[in-house]
Design an enzyme around this catalytic site. Structure first.
Site, PDB file in Angstrom:
ATOM      1  N   GLU A   1       0.847  -1.205   0.000  1.00 19.93           N
ATOM      2  CA  GLU A   1       0.000   0.000   0.000  1.00 19.93           C
ATOM      3  C   GLU A   1       0.880   1.251   0.000  1.00 19.93           C
ATOM      4  O   GLU A   1       1.887   1.315   0.708  1.00 19.93           O
ATOM      5  CB  GLU A   1      -0.884   0.008   1.253  1.00 19.93           C
ATOM      6  CG  GLU A   1      -1.759   1.250   1.325  1.00 19.93           C
ATOM      7  CD  GLU A   1      -2.846   1.112   2.361  1.00 19.93           C
ATOM      8  OE1 GLU A   1      -3.629   0.159   2.262  1.00 19.93           O
ATOM      9  OE2 GLU A   1      -2.892   1.945   3.279  1.00 19.93           O
TER      10      GLU A   1
ATOM     11  N   ARG B   1     -15.686   4.048   4.298  1.00 26.29           N
ATOM     12  CA  ARG B   1     -16.483   5.171   4.777  1.00 26.29           C
ATOM     13  C   ARG B   1     -15.600   6.387   4.995  1.00 26.29           C
ATOM     14  O   ARG B   1     -15.947   7.497   4.632  1.00 26.29           O
ATOM     15  CB  ARG B   1     -17.174   4.800   6.102  1.00 26.29           C
ATOM     16  CG  ARG B   1     -18.161   5.861   6.562  1.00 26.29           C
ATOM     17  CD  ARG B   1     -18.495   5.728   8.028  1.00 26.29           C
ATOM     18  NE  ARG B   1     -17.331   6.004   8.865  1.00 26.29           N
ATOM     19  CZ  ARG B   1     -17.346   5.976  10.174  1.00 26.29           C
ATOM     20  NH1 ARG B   1     -18.448   5.657  10.817  1.00 26.29           N
ATOM     21  NH2 ARG B   1     -16.249   6.237  10.872  1.00 26.29           N
TER      22      ARG B   1
ATOM     23  N   LYS C   1     -21.915  -5.533   5.354  1.00 27.02           N
ATOM     24  CA  LYS C   1     -21.127  -4.847   4.302  1.00 27.02           C
ATOM     25  C   LYS C   1     -20.688  -5.863   3.248  1.00 27.02           C
ATOM     26  O   LYS C   1     -20.768  -5.584   2.049  1.00 27.02           O
ATOM     27  CB  LYS C   1     -19.912  -4.160   4.950  1.00 27.02           C
ATOM     28  CG  LYS C   1     -19.010  -3.442   3.974  1.00 27.02           C
ATOM     29  CD  LYS C   1     -18.072  -2.449   4.648  1.00 27.02           C
ATOM     30  CE  LYS C   1     -16.939  -3.074   5.411  1.00 27.02           C
ATOM     31  NZ  LYS C   1     -15.972  -2.080   5.927  1.00 27.02           N
TER      32      LYS C   1
ATOM     33  N   LYS D   1       7.918   3.673   1.303  1.00 28.48           N
ATOM     34  CA  LYS D   1       9.350   3.468   1.571  1.00 28.48           C
ATOM     35  C   LYS D   1       9.859   2.303   0.734  1.00 28.48           C
ATOM     36  O   LYS D   1       9.720   1.134   1.136  1.00 28.48           O
ATOM     37  CB  LYS D   1       9.561   3.167   3.059  1.00 28.48           C
ATOM     38  CG  LYS D   1       9.280   4.344   3.956  1.00 28.48           C
ATOM     39  CD  LYS D   1       9.509   3.965   5.402  1.00 28.48           C
ATOM     40  CE  LYS D   1       9.215   5.129   6.322  1.00 28.48           C
ATOM     41  NZ  LYS D   1       9.064   4.738   7.692  1.00 28.48           N
TER      42      LYS D   1
ATOM     43  N   GLN E   1      -7.086  -3.857   9.301  1.00 30.40           N
ATOM     44  CA  GLN E   1      -6.275  -2.825   9.956  1.00 30.40           C
ATOM     45  C   GLN E   1      -4.967  -3.509  10.369  1.00 30.40           C
ATOM     46  O   GLN E   1      -4.924  -4.738  10.511  1.00 30.40           O
ATOM     47  CB  GLN E   1      -7.041  -2.330  11.198  1.00 30.40           C
ATOM     48  CG  GLN E   1      -6.354  -1.286  12.028  1.00 30.40           C
ATOM     49  CD  GLN E   1      -6.112  -0.014  11.251  1.00 30.40           C
ATOM     50  OE1 GLN E   1      -5.195   0.024  10.436  1.00 30.40           O
ATOM     51  NE2 GLN E   1      -6.907   1.009  11.486  1.00 30.40           N
TER      52      GLN E   1
HETATM   53  P1  FAD Z   1     -17.657   1.067   7.975  1.00 31.17           P
HETATM   54  O1  FAD Z   1     -17.528  -0.288   7.411  1.00 31.17           O
HETATM   55  O2  FAD Z   1     -18.839   1.875   7.569  1.00 31.17           O
HETATM   56  O3  FAD Z   1     -17.627   0.922   9.569  1.00 31.17           O
HETATM   57  C1  FAD Z   1     -17.479   2.071  10.408  1.00 31.17           C
HETATM   58  C2  FAD Z   1     -18.146   1.810  11.751  1.00 31.17           C
HETATM   59  O4  FAD Z   1     -19.572   1.792  11.580  1.00 31.17           O
HETATM   60  C3  FAD Z   1     -17.792   0.474  12.395  1.00 31.17           C
HETATM   61  O5  FAD Z   1     -17.768   0.656  13.791  1.00 31.17           O
HETATM   62  C4  FAD Z   1     -18.936  -0.428  11.990  1.00 31.17           C
HETATM   63  O6  FAD Z   1     -19.148  -1.504  12.896  1.00 31.17           O
HETATM   64  C5  FAD Z   1     -20.104   0.555  12.013  1.00 31.17           C
HETATM   65  N1  FAD Z   1     -21.166   0.192  11.048  1.00 31.17           N
HETATM   66  C6  FAD Z   1     -20.996  -0.214   9.779  1.00 31.17           C
HETATM   67  N2  FAD Z   1     -22.184  -0.422   9.187  1.00 31.17           N
HETATM   68  C7  FAD Z   1     -23.124  -0.133  10.111  1.00 31.17           C
HETATM   69  C8  FAD Z   1     -24.543  -0.157  10.110  1.00 31.17           C
HETATM   70  N3  FAD Z   1     -25.234  -0.525   9.024  1.00 31.17           N
HETATM   71  N4  FAD Z   1     -25.206   0.211  11.245  1.00 31.17           N
HETATM   72  C9  FAD Z   1     -24.518   0.594  12.359  1.00 31.17           C
HETATM   73  N5  FAD Z   1     -23.162   0.610  12.420  1.00 31.17           N
HETATM   74  C10 FAD Z   1     -22.480   0.260  11.303  1.00 31.17           C
HETATM   75  N6  FAD Z   1      -9.269   6.024   5.497  1.00 31.17           N
HETATM   76  C11 FAD Z   1      -9.121   6.979   4.550  1.00 31.17           C
HETATM   77  O7  FAD Z   1      -9.520   8.128   4.762  1.00 31.17           O
HETATM   78  N7  FAD Z   1      -8.529   6.700   3.331  1.00 31.17           N
HETATM   79  C12 FAD Z   1      -8.080   5.450   3.030  1.00 31.17           C
HETATM   80  O8  FAD Z   1      -7.555   5.225   1.923  1.00 31.17           O
HETATM   81  C13 FAD Z   1      -8.218   4.417   4.011  1.00 31.17           C
HETATM   82  N8  FAD Z   1      -7.812   3.146   3.747  1.00 31.17           N
HETATM   83  C14 FAD Z   1      -8.014   2.168   4.690  1.00 31.17           C
HETATM   84  C15 FAD Z   1      -7.632   0.844   4.397  1.00 31.17           C
HETATM   85  C16 FAD Z   1      -7.812  -0.174   5.331  1.00 31.17           C
HETATM   86  C17 FAD Z   1      -7.401  -1.581   4.978  1.00 31.17           C
HETATM   87  C18 FAD Z   1      -8.367   0.133   6.608  1.00 31.17           C
HETATM   88  C19 FAD Z   1      -8.512  -0.959   7.637  1.00 31.17           C
HETATM   89  C20 FAD Z   1      -8.769   1.429   6.903  1.00 31.17           C
HETATM   90  C21 FAD Z   1      -8.602   2.461   5.958  1.00 31.17           C
HETATM   91  N9  FAD Z   1      -9.020   3.770   6.213  1.00 31.17           N
HETATM   92  C22 FAD Z   1      -8.841   4.752   5.257  1.00 31.17           C
HETATM   93  C23 FAD Z   1      -9.627   4.132   7.515  1.00 31.17           C
HETATM   94  C24 FAD Z   1     -11.172   4.042   7.508  1.00 31.17           C
HETATM   95  O9  FAD Z   1     -11.703   4.997   6.610  1.00 31.17           O
HETATM   96  C25 FAD Z   1     -11.669   4.306   8.923  1.00 31.17           C
HETATM   97  O10 FAD Z   1     -11.260   3.264   9.783  1.00 31.17           O
HETATM   98  C26 FAD Z   1     -13.165   4.594   9.086  1.00 31.17           C
HETATM   99  O11 FAD Z   1     -13.401   5.066  10.415  1.00 31.17           O
HETATM  100  C27 FAD Z   1     -14.085   3.390   8.877  1.00 31.17           C
HETATM  101  O12 FAD Z   1     -14.172   3.059   7.565  1.00 31.17           O
HETATM  102  P2  FAD Z   1     -14.906   1.686   7.128  1.00 31.17           P
HETATM  103  O13 FAD Z   1     -14.921   1.674   5.664  1.00 31.17           O
HETATM  104  O14 FAD Z   1     -14.299   0.537   7.824  1.00 31.17           O
HETATM  105  O15 FAD Z   1     -16.388   1.963   7.709  1.00 31.17           O
END
Ligand code: FAD
Length: 294
Positions: free
Chosen positions: A17, A107, A168, A275, A179
């Protein structure tokens, strides 16, 4: 090429990444670093997306360059929480027009200035809404999703987090990336729980090589990841010596990756943090392992 085809192969593979430049002045150096990583010919590369969308065009520029110039399959990240439906739609069209076949549907973190605003006015609330949009008939994307072996910070408990994750995946996620984890047992326990909950898609562990003592605090703050004592001891001993810490961090990450492969995990994603020397250090340690059949 679609990432899911790579993940479903029965051979050990490694992906990296990178992140786009935060400002124009660092564009050339980031481009150069990502090209050096692409020259290693990893299984695929992912390019992150700035939460506020500020670096959105750079994600595409950097990603398209890696794909077109080096033939490395590309995964473009995309976040939705602080964007309108129209902005996201335009971004999806741009990804499609760039010939990119894989999107990591995220998200994004909720910006501070949105936290107290009326949620009914938001265009998106969770990543699954973006997944549904990407799985529209007009597109043919392979879609990835994020997951959290140590529970997403907004979830009250792991059961709820996994229930939301399952929804999802059911919305169309083809594979998951975790993560960062510094203790493989956390990943194995999590994977077991996902399978028990009926999540059957490939789950790729995310490994963050810590090669600089100052990185540790930031990594914990961002991820909340558990640091095993062996890891802390290493940082205590070598954290203030840059060369020693780099060597130790590459060795620790390599050790984690070998343990994952040895226990049947076919693909590992490395947060290479732009890096090339670290990516190369890990890659060189695995040359006789990568591509091996299970
Ligand atoms: P979601 O899957 O929507 O989950 C977020 C929270 O909401 C969780 O607690 C989940 O349990 C809860 N939730 C989900 N669906 C529901 C529902 N229907 N009802 C109630 N609760 C729900 N961030 C960036 O800005 N840019 C990036 O490029 C980026 N890349 C990432 C890559 C990886 C592999 C990871 C692990 C994280 C990355 N992130 C990135 C961080 C990520 O955007 C954050 O962790 C964010 O807070 C959650 O995103 P998500 O897509 O996991 O959200």
């Amino acid at each position: 090429m679609k990432i899911i085809e790579i993940l479903n192969k029965d051979e050990m593979s490694l992906s990296f990444e990178v992140f786009p430049p935060k400002k124009e002045t660092s564009y050339d150096s980031v481009k150069e670093a990502t090209e050096e990583i692409a020259k290693l010919k990893p299984s695929f590369m992912s390019v992150t997306y700035g939460a506020g969308g500020g670096t959105s065009s750079y994600t595409l520029d950097i990603g398209k360059n890696i794909k077109d110039k080096y033939g490395v399959p590309l995964l473009a990240h995309l976040t939705c929480i602080s964007s309108s439906r129209d902005t996201v739609k335009a971004q999806i069209e741009a990804i499609k027009n760039a010939g990119i076949k894989n999107v990591m549907a995220l998200r994004g973190d909720i910006p501070d200035d949105m936290k107290d605003s009326d949620r009914s006015n938001w265009d998106y609330h969770y990543a699954y809404e973006l997944v549904e949009q990407l799985k529209n008939d007009d597109f043919d994307f392979c879609v990835g999703g994020a997951c959290y072996p140590e529970v997403h910070p907004e979830s009250a408990n792991q059961a709820d987090d996994i229930k939301n994750l399952k929804a999802k995946v059911d919305a169309g996620v083809d594979f998951l990336t975790t993560q960062m984890v510094f203790d493989n047992n956390l990943f194995f326990n999590f994977l077991y729980k996902l399978r028990e909950a009926g999540v059957t898609v490939p789950v790729v562990p995310g490994i963050m090589p810590i090669t600089n003592g100052n990185q540790v605090e930031r990594a914990i703050k961002l991820s909340g990841a558990f640091m095993p004592q062996r890891f802390k001891t290493m940082v205590d001993k070598f954290g203030s010596d840059p060369d020693a810490m780099k060597q130790a961090g590459i060795a620790y990450a390599t050790d984690q990756i070998i343990d994952l492969y040895a226990n049947g995990i076919t693909n590992v994603h490395v947060y290479s943090m732009n890096k090339p020397d670290v990516a190369k250090g890990i890659y060189d340690n695995l040359t006789s392992i990568l591509g091996k059949k299970f």
